[in-house]
Design a protein around this motif. Structure first.
Motif, PDB file in Angstrom:
ATOM      1  N   PHE A 330       0.814  -1.216   0.000  1.00 12.04           N
ATOM      2  CA  PHE A 330       0.000   0.000   0.000  1.00 12.04           C
ATOM      3  C   PHE A 330       0.849   1.268   0.000  1.00 12.04           C
ATOM      4  O   PHE A 330       0.468   2.301  -0.520  1.00 12.04           O
ATOM      5  CB  PHE A 330      -0.914  -0.010   1.229  1.00 12.04           C
ATOM      6  N   TYR A 366      -1.263  -3.407  -4.092  1.00 10.96           N
ATOM      7  CA  TYR A 366      -0.347  -2.498  -4.770  1.00 10.96           C
ATOM      8  C   TYR A 366      -1.106  -1.237  -5.156  1.00 10.96           C
ATOM      9  O   TYR A 366      -2.334  -1.217  -5.196  1.00 10.96           O
ATOM     10  CB  TYR A 366       0.255  -3.149  -6.022  1.00 10.96           C
ATOM     11  N   THR A 367      -0.348  -0.199  -5.414  1.00  7.48           N
ATOM     12  CA  THR A 367      -0.925   1.045  -5.907  1.00  7.48           C
ATOM     13  C   THR A 367      -0.571   1.182  -7.384  1.00  7.48           C
ATOM     14  O   THR A 367       0.313   0.483  -7.884  1.00  7.48           O
ATOM     15  CB  THR A 367      -0.351   2.244  -5.141  1.00  7.48           C
ATOM     16  N   ASN A 368      -1.234   2.104  -8.050  1.00  8.04           N
ATOM     17  CA  ASN A 368      -1.054   2.185  -9.500  1.00  8.04           C
ATOM     18  C   ASN A 368       0.281   2.784  -9.913  1.00  8.04           C
ATOM     19  O   ASN A 368       0.627   2.734 -11.091  1.00  8.04           O
ATOM     20  CB  ASN A 368      -2.209   2.975 -10.123  1.00  8.04           C
ATOM     21  N   ASP A 373       1.185  -5.596 -10.840  1.00  8.20           N
ATOM     22  CA  ASP A 373      -0.179  -5.722 -11.343  1.00  8.20           C
ATOM     23  C   ASP A 373      -0.840  -6.956 -10.729  1.00  8.20           C
ATOM     24  O   ASP A 373      -0.282  -7.587  -9.829  1.00  8.20           O
ATOM     25  CB  ASP A 373      -0.204  -5.767 -12.876  1.00  8.20           C
ATOM     26  N   GLN A 374      -2.037  -7.272 -11.221  1.00  5.10           N
ATOM     27  CA  GLN A 374      -2.812  -8.355 -10.624  1.00  5.10           C
ATOM     28  C   GLN A 374      -2.092  -9.702 -10.759  1.00  5.10           C
ATOM     29  O   GLN A 374      -2.283 -10.590  -9.935  1.00  5.10           O
ATOM     30  CB  GLN A 374      -4.204  -8.382 -11.271  1.00  5.10           C
ATOM     31  N   GLY A 397     -14.231  -7.107  -6.542  1.00  5.55           N
ATOM     32  CA  GLY A 397     -13.420  -6.928  -7.745  1.00  5.55           C
ATOM     33  C   GLY A 397     -11.986  -6.505  -7.462  1.00  5.55           C
ATOM     34  O   GLY A 397     -11.298  -6.012  -8.356  1.00  5.55           O
ATOM     35  N   ALA A 398     -11.510  -6.667  -6.217  1.00  2.00           N
ATOM     36  CA  ALA A 398     -10.127  -6.339  -5.821  1.00  2.00           C
ATOM     37  C   ALA A 398      -9.839  -4.829  -5.878  1.00  2.00           C
ATOM     38  O   ALA A 398      -8.697  -4.409  -5.747  1.00  2.00           O
ATOM     39  CB  ALA A 398      -9.096  -7.091  -6.678  1.00  2.00           C
ATOM     40  N   ASP A 399     -10.872  -4.020  -6.055  1.00  3.36           N
ATOM     41  CA  ASP A 399     -10.717  -2.579  -6.300  1.00  3.36           C
ATOM     42  C   ASP A 399     -11.328  -1.823  -5.123  1.00  3.36           C
ATOM     43  O   ASP A 399     -12.549  -1.802  -4.974  1.00  3.36           O
ATOM     44  CB  ASP A 399     -11.426  -2.246  -7.627  1.00  3.36           C
ATOM     45  N   LEU A 403     -10.066   3.752  -0.743  1.00  2.41           N
ATOM     46  CA  LEU A 403      -8.632   3.949  -0.522  1.00  2.41           C
ATOM     47  C   LEU A 403      -7.838   3.969  -1.830  1.00  2.41           C
ATOM     48  O   LEU A 403      -6.644   4.278  -1.823  1.00  2.41           O
ATOM     49  CB  LEU A 403      -8.087   2.855   0.402  1.00  2.41           C
ATOM     50  N   HIS A 404      -8.470   3.650  -2.946  1.00  2.00           N
ATOM     51  CA  HIS A 404      -7.840   3.732  -4.269  1.00  2.00           C
ATOM     52  C   HIS A 404      -6.557   2.898  -4.376  1.00  2.00           C
ATOM     53  O   HIS A 404      -5.475   3.413  -4.625  1.00  2.00           O
ATOM     54  CB  HIS A 404      -7.542   5.176  -4.660  1.00  2.00           C
ATOM     55  N   TYR A 405      -6.693   1.619  -4.120  1.00  2.52           N
ATOM     56  CA  TYR A 405      -5.596   0.697  -4.383  1.00  2.52           C
ATOM     57  C   TYR A 405      -6.214  -0.638  -4.750  1.00  2.52           C
ATOM     58  O   TYR A 405      -7.435  -0.815  -4.605  1.00  2.52           O
ATOM     59  CB  TYR A 405      -4.667   0.592  -3.163  1.00  2.52           C
ATOM     60  N   GLN A 406      -5.390  -1.565  -5.229  1.00  8.18           N
ATOM     61  CA  GLN A 406      -5.926  -2.864  -5.600  1.00  8.18           C
ATOM     62  C   GLN A 406      -5.399  -3.937  -4.654  1.00  8.18           C
ATOM     63  O   GLN A 406      -4.212  -3.951  -4.317  1.00  8.18           O
ATOM     64  CB  GLN A 406      -5.564  -3.229  -7.035  1.00  8.18           C
TER      65      GLN A 406
END
Lengths: 459, 251
Positions: A330, A366-368, A373-374, A397-399, A403-406
């Protein structure tokens, strides 16, 4: 005291224990940012060789952060159990790795060893381990905790249902909870990160989740992940709080930046236990940690980020938590740059936490702006499934739309359960059967739109 | 014919309550193909935004029609890879840029634009926000420092700039970390009496500025409100935020 290692005709010198630990740490961006990482790959292995030869007793006489200025150092040294340590007292760090991996050492022996290990010993041995070692050792451990169900049994795998919403909208939160329950998620906790930390908002969310839990008689616990002072206020005002949450770190200074200390955490534990809401156990604390937090608060004292992280586990274990969750990716690429670093860190945190006796879960995320990635999350998820992780996150959906992270999804949890033949916490599994959500093989059943869960919270 | 399951769950009607990816359906334990590719597309857009570049020449040309001069600056982070690993370098100006700040005078407000983690956000939304904000600032009679455009910048770079330009307040418009469905969110960070070394608790933030989030005009009004409060009460950051939030709650 300085440590040395000669490689061919070069002698590497490491000024003190924290320098040796930092230089021996597998490469990660946070240690580079802090300026404590090894300068070359050879220096790193030289440090690992010097570390391997270090007697474990060194960790009882040399602190990485001075005893006088840090209450966590005091906690670690004052609570060290010499009897539990006796069986490994004669070992070096390298010997300890061999010991942990040996056929003779099993879950019971590791449990007996917990109080004899300090975080720095555990961090040190992990730095000598490859990923498969971290998995092998973690898979031997069994850490079981209880509140309204039983988490961490061998062959079981739990999830935190994380129904976050950008504005804490009740129906939005409830929609994600229902979605998660239909997918068999939520046995570790139904836990929401509130968009605002106001006590009124927190109390309303606690109430709302408790109503859903009671209405459908779900054998799980709920939690609003607000600051511990907010939770204490909510308890004082009569909110039905199951778990007391707090983010913690491995130095007194980082905890100060989080607005907590050991005394305040003790207060939280006592307030949580005073409500006596657990039915099968009284593990009431939920902690989150993550490598890099001490550096980001400029509170690391020159100690590498992985050692700081393991020191946070000394704080956690003092309070007998139900759940400890390392939120591994994160914090961003300046601490863990890419999928490789995130995967390694996730396995380290899980293994080190388990060795110290903690019910470890991992927010595989992770963050963008990280090089991940996934696919990387799938890899870490699969590895942690084999390592016996207590729980992961379940997010639609892992989204995470707040908090805007996956992270990991309800589907991801099903994948690990099916692939590794793992089942939910036993009480929760019985509930899923009663609700016609799974069959006796643990497979999800089709849901009709008349299912009674859809009557939840006025949806 | 597509006879394999690629349809949402029966509770898809709950989607009206949340933007979360609920009720996506499943095939076995896995996501159906369509839902999988929808996610991949959103992630691809977010990744592209992180590596997007400022359309600098065009931006500067357009900004000059709003206010002159426009200073073109660069942080000490040489490229994106270094920017991502060394936030400390993104908070400082390189040597060439520091020289450009020897402008004489005192100003009420300094506007700084920076790519941050999404140059796409600046490319799309900075001009309309700056245009309207400058109009309103002129109505207030506030003096405006030269507009500054910083490449590879972090929020705190605005403190160094505004301090050098002797500005009483600074607004940094910067591309936010791209979310999965918001690759172009613009953030605005406001500081009263900025100087190098300040941290987040000295700042106020307005987030998610874009037509699908906080629309331009609403953002400009909020900026003006906060700037007025800062100038009246001579503070910014946590203290201002707490009272602002309390006011919102009681209304």
């Amino acid at each position: 005291m300085a440590y040395r290692c000669a490689v061919r005709n070069v002698t590497y010198r490491f000024d003190d224990l924290k320098t040796l630990l930092a230089k021996a740490t597998p490469l990660r961006s946070g240690d580079q940012l802090a300026g404590v990482a090894a300068r070359t790959a050879e220096e790193r292995v030289a440090a690992q060789m010097a570390l391997a030869d270090l007697p474990l007793t060194t960790f009882l006489t040399e602190a990485v952060i001075p005893y006088e200025i840090d209450e966590i150092t005091r906690l670690i040294l004052d609570t060290h159990d010499a009897d539990a340590f006796a069986s490994i007292r004669h070992l070096t760090v390298g010997d300890l790795r061999n010991y942990l991996l040996s056929d003779e050492v099993d879950a019971r022996m590791l449990t007996n060893l917990q109080a004899g290990l300090t975080p720095e010993m555990v961090a040190a041995v992990s730095k000598l381990m490859r990923n498969q070692d971290l998995i092998t050792v973690a898979a031997k451990c069994e850490v079981v905790t209880r509140f309204r169900n039983t988490i961490g049994l061998k062959g079981r795998f739990s999830t935190r249902l994380q129904p976050n919403h950008p504005t804490d909208d009740f129906r939005g939160v409830a929609a994600s909870i229902v979605d998660g329950l239909f997918y068999g998620s939520g046995d570790a906790v139904i836990g929401i990160n509130p968009a605002t930390d106001h006590v009124r908002t927190v109390m309303r969310l606690v109430d709302m989740m408790d109503q859903i839990r009671q209405r459908f008689d779900i054998p799980t616990q709920t939690c609003v992940l607000s600051h511990i002072t907010t939770t204490l206020q909510a308890i004082e005002q009569g909110a039905p709080v199951d778990l007391v949450f707090q983010s913690i770190g491995g130095t007194e200074a980082v905890n100060t930046s989080f607005g907590v200390n050991l005394a305040l955490l003790r207060e939280g534990l006592e307030a949580g236990r005073s409500l006596n809401r657990g039915t099968v156990g009284q593990n009431v604390m939920y902690f989150e940690t993550g490598q890099g937090s001490a550096l980001s608060a400029n509170a690391h004292h020159g100690v590498d980020q992985q050692t700081c992280e393991v020191r946070a586990y000394a704080v956690a274990r003092l309070f007998e938590p139900l759940l400890v969750n390392t939120v591994v990716g994160f914090i961003g690429p300046e601490y863990l740059y890419n999928g490789k670093q995130i995967i390694r860190a996730g396995l380290e945190d899980h293994c080190c936490g388990k060795l110290l006796g903690l019910p470890m879960g991992v927010d595989i995320c992770y963050t963008n702006h990280a090089e991940a990635d996934q696919d990387d999350m799938d890899t870490l998820l699969t590895l942690l499934g084999t390592a016996g992780v207590n729980f992961i996150m379940g997010i639609p959906g892992a989204d995470d739309v707040m908090l805007h992270y996956q992270s990991t999804s309800f589907h991801d949890a099903l994948y690990v359960r099916n692939l590794c033949r793992l089942r939910p916490a036993p009480e929760f599994e019985d509930w899923l059967l009663r609700m016609d959500l799974i069959n006796t093989e643990g497979r999800l059943l089709p849901v009709k739109n008349t299912h009674r869960l859809l009557q939840a919270a006025g949806l | 014919m597509n006879s394999l399951p690629d349809q949402p769950d029966p509770w898809a009607f709950l989607q009206s309550h949340t933007s979360a990816r609920i009720a996506r359906g499943r095939t076995g334990h896995s996501l159906p193909t369509r839902a999988l590719l929808d996610f991949q597309l959103d992630h691809a857009r977010a990744r592209d935004a992180v590596y997007s570049e400022l359309e600098r020449d065009q931006l500067v040309r357009q900004l000059k029609t709003v206010q002159e001069p426009v200073l073109q600056l660069h942080s000490r982070a040489a490229d994106r890879q270094q920017y991502l690993q060394r936030p400390d370098l993104g908070r400082k100006l390189d040597e060439q840029s520091r020289v450009k700040l020897s402008v004489s005078g005192r100003f009420d407000l300094c506007l700084v634009l920076s790519d941050g983690l999404s140059a796409t956000a600046i490319n799309r939304h900075a001009l309309p926000v700056v245009t309207r904000l400058v109009e309103e600032v002129r109505k207030q009679g506030w003096s405006l420092a030269p507009l500054c455009v910083v490449e590879q910048g972090r929020v705190a770079v605005g403190d160094e700039i505004a301090y050098a330009l002797k500005a009483e307040t600074v607004v940094v418009l910067i591309g936010e970390r791209p979310g999965l469905t918001s690759p172009d969110s613009l953030g605005a960070y406001l500081t009263f009496r900025p100087e190098p070394g300040l941290t987040d608790e000295s700042r106020n933030c307005i987030s998610n500025i874009r037509p699908e989030g906080l629309p331009y005009e609403a953002a400009v009004q909020k900026l003006l409100y906060l700037l007025t409060e800062m100038k009246t009460r001579k503070l910014s950051g946590v203290q201002l935020k707490d009272e602002f939030d309390d006011n919102l709650l009681t209304h």
